[in-house]
Motif scaffolding. Structure first.
Motif, PDB file in Angstrom:
ATOM      1  N   PHE A  78       0.843  -1.203   0.000  1.00  0.00           N
ATOM      2  CA  PHE A  78       0.000   0.000   0.000  1.00  0.00           C
ATOM      3  C   PHE A  78       0.880   1.255   0.000  1.00  0.00           C
ATOM      4  O   PHE A  78       0.649   2.194  -0.760  1.00  0.00           O
TER       5      PHE A  78
ATOM      6  N   CYS B 201       1.760   3.992  -3.174  1.00  0.00           N
ATOM      7  CA  CYS B 201       1.086   5.267  -2.879  1.00  0.00           C
ATOM      8  C   CYS B 201       1.559   6.354  -3.851  1.00  0.00           C
ATOM      9  O   CYS B 201       2.746   6.466  -4.121  1.00  0.00           O
ATOM     10  N   TYR B 202       0.623   7.149  -4.339  1.00  0.00           N
ATOM     11  CA  TYR B 202       0.980   8.200  -5.292  1.00  0.00           C
ATOM     12  C   TYR B 202       2.000   9.164  -4.697  1.00  0.00           C
ATOM     13  O   TYR B 202       2.922   9.617  -5.370  1.00  0.00           O
TER      14      TYR B 202
ATOM     15  N   HIS C 229      -2.467  -0.035  -6.914  1.00  0.00           N
ATOM     16  CA  HIS C 229      -2.627   0.673  -5.635  1.00  0.00           C
ATOM     17  C   HIS C 229      -4.045   0.610  -5.068  1.00  0.00           C
ATOM     18  O   HIS C 229      -4.232   0.405  -3.875  1.00  0.00           O
TER      19      HIS C 229
ATOM     20  N   CYS D 131      -6.261   8.838   1.005  1.00  0.00           N
ATOM     21  CA  CYS D 131      -5.679   8.236  -0.202  1.00  0.00           C
ATOM     22  C   CYS D 131      -6.376   8.763  -1.455  1.00  0.00           C
ATOM     23  O   CYS D 131      -7.584   8.963  -1.480  1.00  0.00           O
TER      24      CYS D 131
ATOM     25  N   HIS E 162      -2.245  14.748   2.614  1.00  0.00           N
ATOM     26  CA  HIS E 162      -1.856  13.337   2.518  1.00  0.00           C
ATOM     27  C   HIS E 162      -0.383  13.118   2.862  1.00  0.00           C
ATOM     28  O   HIS E 162      -0.023  12.128   3.499  1.00  0.00           O
TER      29      HIS E 162
HETATM   30 FE1  FES Z   1      -1.113   7.585  -0.896  1.00  0.00          FE
HETATM   31 FE2  FES Z   1      -3.229   6.146  -1.802  1.00  0.00          FE
HETATM   32  S1  FES Z   1      -2.127   5.927   0.047  1.00  0.00           S
HETATM   33  S2  FES Z   1      -2.312   7.867  -2.692  1.00  0.00           S
END
Ligand code: FES
Length: 266
Positions: free
Chosen positions: A98, A102-103, A143, A200, A234
């Motif tokens: 995850f 993540c982006y 993702h 997210c 984020h």
């Molecule tokens: Fe960072 Fe999904 S957890 S974009």
């Protein structure tokens, strides 16, 4: 685009920037590498991961294991002897995957660890950009599926906090309701992980609607605005939750080793 094209023509590390552009990638490289090294070490230990009602989040859920938190008891006899075993190794692929996909982290470690490029307007060590539409980086698109598993983990870690409210009285053997510093540590951990997961990017698409179709959102525009508000922070959720999940393991580990003693409030 023009900036990217210009940076690809420069030699590695060449730039006209005069600011301290290297500080952020360096800090990210140190932070991420430090976490990966510690988490790998802790995952392979296979001991000192529980103390009283506390279970380290690196080991939760404990599918097989020797602690009272184990779902299916000790390591089964069919486990190959040549294969290293630790309860953490069975489950860490999920939260690890995850984070890895993540982006935000992708943007960070592409710069900090792969120098791709090291920073905006700074020359990179390769001339071609394959992007995430081709193998191997196309697999990063998995993702959203890791996000579904991460949500499941939130419930499991939340249940761990509930269990961390029940202590065995050493004198009588009775189980009593109570709270210790470890309870708060684990509660903070699931809260920060909740903020990270809910903020997210894929969660915003799932609950808040796709592309520009906000009015078709699963739970309406209010939900879209709420998730968007979380999503704006984020990066902070990512770092605070990363630090705290490691600290939670340290806390449980040091209590279990007798280095720290857990303070009970009641
Ligand atoms: Fe960072 Fe999904 S957890 S974009």
């Amino acid at each position: 685009m023009a900036q990217a094209a210009a940076s690809s023509k420069r030699g590695f590390g060449q730039t006209e920037r005069r600011d301290l552009w290297w500080v952020e990638p360096l800090a990210i490289a140190i932070g991420l590498s430090g976490f990966v090294i510690y988490a790998t070490w802790a995952a392979f230990q296979g001991n000192n991961y529980h103390y009283g009602p506390y279970l380290s989040p690196f080991y939760s859920p404990e599918i097989f294991g020797d602690s009272p938190h184990s779902w299916f008891g000790p390591l089964p006899a069919w486990w190959p002897l040549w294969l290293p075993f630790s309860p953490a190794l069975l489950i860490l692929w999920a939260p690890g995957g995850f984070r890895f996909t993540c982006y935000y982290y992708r943007g960070s470690y592409y710069k900090a660890l792969w120098a791709d490029p090291p920073a905006c307007g700074v020359g990179e060590p390769r001339a071609h950009y394959r992007g995430e539409r081709k193998f191997p980086l196309i697999v990063q698109n998995i993702h959203r599926y890791f996000m579904y598993i991460a949500v499941l983990f939130l419930f499991i870690l939340g249940y761990d906090v509930w269990k961390a409210l029940w202590f065995t009285n050493p004198a009588t053997g009775a189980v009593q309701f109570g709270m210790g510093v470890g309870t708060l540590v684990l509660a903070m951990n699931v809260s920060l992980l909740g903020g990270y997961t809910l903020s997210c990017h894929s969660m915003r698409h799932l609950l808040g609607g796709r592309h520009d179709e906000v009015n078709k959102a699963l739970f309406g525009r209010g939900c879209y605005n709420c998730i968007s508000g979380l999503n704006r922070h984020h990066m902070k959720w990512a770092w605070f939750s990363l630090f705290w999940v490691a600290f939670s393991d340290v806390y449980v580990r040091l209590c279990s080793m007798g280095v720290w003693s857990d303070r009970r409030f009641f």
